[in-house]
Design a protein around this motif. Structure first.
Motif, PDB file in Angstrom:
ATOM      1  N   HIS A  92       0.856  -1.192   0.000  1.00  0.00           N
ATOM      2  CA  HIS A  92       0.000   0.000   0.000  1.00  0.00           C
ATOM      3  C   HIS A  92       0.891   1.241   0.000  1.00  0.00           C
ATOM      4  CE1 HIS A  92      -3.984  -1.815   0.718  1.00  0.00           C
ATOM      5  NE2 HIS A  92      -3.320  -2.721   1.403  1.00  0.00           N
ATOM      6  N   MET A  93       0.862   2.015  -1.069  1.00  0.00           N
ATOM      7  CA  MET A  93       1.677   3.226  -1.109  1.00  0.00           C
ATOM      8  C   MET A  93       1.159   4.296  -0.155  1.00  0.00           C
ATOM      9  SD  MET A  93       2.766   3.628  -5.108  1.00  0.00           S
ATOM     10  CE  MET A  93       1.068   3.677  -5.719  1.00  0.00           C
ATOM     11  N   SER A  94      -0.123   4.288   0.150  1.00  0.00           N
ATOM     12  CA  SER A  94      -0.685   5.295   1.052  1.00  0.00           C
ATOM     13  C   SER A  94      -0.035   5.232   2.429  1.00  0.00           C
ATOM     14  CB  SER A  94      -2.201   5.113   1.178  1.00  0.00           C
ATOM     15  OG  SER A  94      -2.512   3.802   1.644  1.00  0.00           O
ATOM     16  N   ASP A  95       0.530   4.073   2.781  1.00  0.00           N
ATOM     17  CA  ASP A  95       1.181   3.930   4.084  1.00  0.00           C
ATOM     18  C   ASP A  95       2.535   4.637   4.135  1.00  0.00           C
ATOM     19  OD1 ASP A  95      -0.951   2.358   4.853  1.00  0.00           O
ATOM     20  OD2 ASP A  95       0.072   0.458   4.442  1.00  0.00           O
ATOM     21  N   ILE A  96       3.113   4.942   2.966  1.00  0.00           N
ATOM     22  CA  ILE A  96       4.475   5.501   2.939  1.00  0.00           C
ATOM     23  C   ILE A  96       4.556   6.852   2.227  1.00  0.00           C
ATOM     24  CG2 ILE A  96       5.696   3.306   3.177  1.00  0.00           C
ATOM     25  CD1 ILE A  96       5.880   3.076   0.205  1.00  0.00           C
ATOM     26  N   MET A  97       3.480   7.282   1.564  1.00  0.00           N
ATOM     27  CA  MET A  97       3.530   8.556   0.844  1.00  0.00           C
ATOM     28  C   MET A  97       3.146   9.721   1.746  1.00  0.00           C
ATOM     29  SD  MET A  97       2.098   7.648  -2.979  1.00  0.00           S
ATOM     30  CE  MET A  97       2.208   9.370  -3.473  1.00  0.00           C
ATOM     31  N   ARG A  98       3.868  10.815   1.568  1.00  0.00           N
ATOM     32  CA  ARG A  98       3.619  12.045   2.313  1.00  0.00           C
ATOM     33  C   ARG A  98       3.277  13.161   1.333  1.00  0.00           C
ATOM     34  NH1 ARG A  98       7.955   9.446   3.735  1.00  0.00           N
ATOM     35  NH2 ARG A  98       9.255  10.796   2.416  1.00  0.00           N
ATOM     36  N   PRO A  99       2.353  14.059   1.689  1.00  0.00           N
ATOM     37  CA  PRO A  99       1.934  15.109   0.754  1.00  0.00           C
ATOM     38  C   PRO A  99       3.077  16.052   0.421  1.00  0.00           C
ATOM     39  CG  PRO A  99       1.021  15.513   2.941  1.00  0.00           C
ATOM     40  CD  PRO A  99       1.621  14.150   2.967  1.00  0.00           C
ATOM     41  N   ASN A 100       3.115  16.475  -0.845  1.00  0.00           N
ATOM     42  CA  ASN A 100       4.062  17.478  -1.328  1.00  0.00           C
ATOM     43  C   ASN A 100       5.525  17.057  -1.161  1.00  0.00           C
ATOM     44  OD1 ASN A 100       2.132  19.429  -2.239  1.00  0.00           O
ATOM     45  ND2 ASN A 100       1.738  19.916  -0.080  1.00  0.00           N
ATOM     46  N   GLU A 101       5.764  15.745  -1.237  1.00  0.00           N
ATOM     47  CA  GLU A 101       7.117  15.205  -1.201  1.00  0.00           C
ATOM     48  C   GLU A 101       7.227  14.045  -2.186  1.00  0.00           C
ATOM     49  OE1 GLU A 101       8.523  13.948   2.592  1.00  0.00           O
ATOM     50  OE2 GLU A 101       7.814  15.749   3.631  1.00  0.00           O
ATOM     51  N   PHE A 102       8.454  13.806  -2.675  1.00  0.00           N
ATOM     52  CA  PHE A 102       8.739  12.568  -3.384  1.00  0.00           C
ATOM     53  C   PHE A 102       8.935  11.470  -2.344  1.00  0.00           C
ATOM     54  CE2 PHE A 102      10.506  15.453  -6.789  1.00  0.00           C
ATOM     55  CZ  PHE A 102       9.530  15.147  -7.724  1.00  0.00           C
ATOM     56  N   SER A 103       8.049  10.492  -2.332  1.00  0.00           N
ATOM     57  CA  SER A 103       8.121   9.403  -1.365  1.00  0.00           C
ATOM     58  C   SER A 103       8.556   8.127  -2.073  1.00  0.00           C
ATOM     59  CB  SER A 103       6.758   9.178  -0.701  1.00  0.00           C
ATOM     60  OG  SER A 103       6.336  10.342  -0.016  1.00  0.00           O
ATOM     61  N   GLN A 104       9.587   7.486  -1.543  1.00  0.00           N
ATOM     62  CA  GLN A 104      10.111   6.276  -2.161  1.00  0.00           C
ATOM     63  C   GLN A 104       9.095   5.142  -2.087  1.00  0.00           C
ATOM     64  OE1 GLN A 104      14.272   4.870  -1.308  1.00  0.00           O
ATOM     65  NE2 GLN A 104      13.178   3.090  -0.516  1.00  0.00           N
ATOM     66  N   VAL A 105       8.849   4.499  -3.239  1.00  0.00           N
ATOM     67  CA  VAL A 105       7.928   3.364  -3.283  1.00  0.00           C
ATOM     68  C   VAL A 105       8.593   2.107  -3.822  1.00  0.00           C
ATOM     69  CG1 VAL A 105       5.877   4.829  -3.465  1.00  0.00           C
ATOM     70  CG2 VAL A 105       7.018   4.041  -5.556  1.00  0.00           C
ATOM     71  N   LEU A 106       9.865   2.222  -4.278  1.00  0.00           N
ATOM     72  CA  LEU A 106      10.605   1.071  -4.810  1.00  0.00           C
ATOM     73  C   LEU A 106      12.094   1.352  -4.673  1.00  0.00           C
ATOM     74  CD1 LEU A 106      10.025  -0.860  -8.123  1.00  0.00           C
ATOM     75  CD2 LEU A 106      12.225   0.246  -7.736  1.00  0.00           C
TER      76      LEU A 106
END
Length: 237
Positions: free
Chosen positions: A135-149
């Protein structure tokens, strides 16, 4: 900084009725010798599949295959025992390795599914096939590049057999965000899922792509609310 720009409407176009697909790089019946890949980033397919349809069982070898639903849901099944639904907001990876057979069907009989399928050439061949879903929603933060891989199993998101990092972000208008490469020898391919951004004075709109290399970092300015996928990959196989 060196760049290569791919406008959304310059991509390959396939319409099979149940499937509509746009190909950033050469794929299937779309061939352009100038658009074979960006380093080890071999495929970015932007797929739209109507309800009740999809890709039946088919095989892959020695490829890292990433799927990101953008709307709707995918039903997945494979030859190593995985079966389930990939929802919008999740990211899935298969390391095909020595060989894997799988199917990707629309998880709904009524609603269409739209998803990105991305292929990365691995740095190890003939590995044991594997599957991962996060689930990317668990690691994504608003207005930032959030690592998903990443290449590391202990890092945020999924991992693959390649020195590659993917990051996603949802950005408000007026935001300016910098991306620092994990490896300055890599290149970065920026894919605008929606909205409008500016990088190095180049305006990128929905589904545009920009390859960037010979940099250690870049800055992106957001002209209208945007969702952006950044794919950092080695430039040579």
């Amino acid at each position: 900084m060196k760049t290569i720009y791919h406008a959304a409407d310059s991509r390959g176009d396939a319409n099979h009725g149940w499937l509509k697909s746009r190909h950033t790089f050469s794929f299937a019946n779309y061939y352009d010798p100038e658009r074979m890949s960006f380093g080890v980033l071999r495929v970015i397919n932007d797929d739209f599949v109507i309800g009740g349809k999809g890709f039946g069982k088919h095989s892959h070898r020695n490829m890292e295959i990433i799927s990101i639903p953008l709307s709707g849901k995918l039903a997945h099944g494979d030859s190593i025992g995985n079966e389930g639904i990939i929802e919008t907001g999740e990211i899935q990876v298969m390391s095909a390795g020595t060989g894997i057979t799988h199917s990707e069907m629309n998880g709904s009989n009524a609603d269409a599914v739209r998803f990105l399928q991305i292929w990365v050439i691995p740095n190890k061949t003939d590995v044991a096939p594997r599957y991962q879903q996060v689930h990317m929603s668990d690691i994504m933060r608003p207005n930032e590049f959030s690592q998903v891989l990443s290449p590391n199993a202990d890092d945020a998101g999924v991992w693959i057999h390649q020195d590659a990092w993917f990051s996603m972000g949802d950005f408000d208008e007026g935001i300016s965000e910098a991306y620092q490469l994990n490896n300055p020898n890599n290149g970065v391919y920026v894919f605008v899922i929606s909205g409008e951004v500016v990088i190095n004075d180049k305006v990128l709109s929905t589904r545009d792509g920009l390859g960037i290399w010979d940099i250690q970092s870049f800055t992106m300015d957001v002209d209208s609310p945007a969702r952006v996928l950044v794919m950092e990959v080695p430039l040579f196989v």
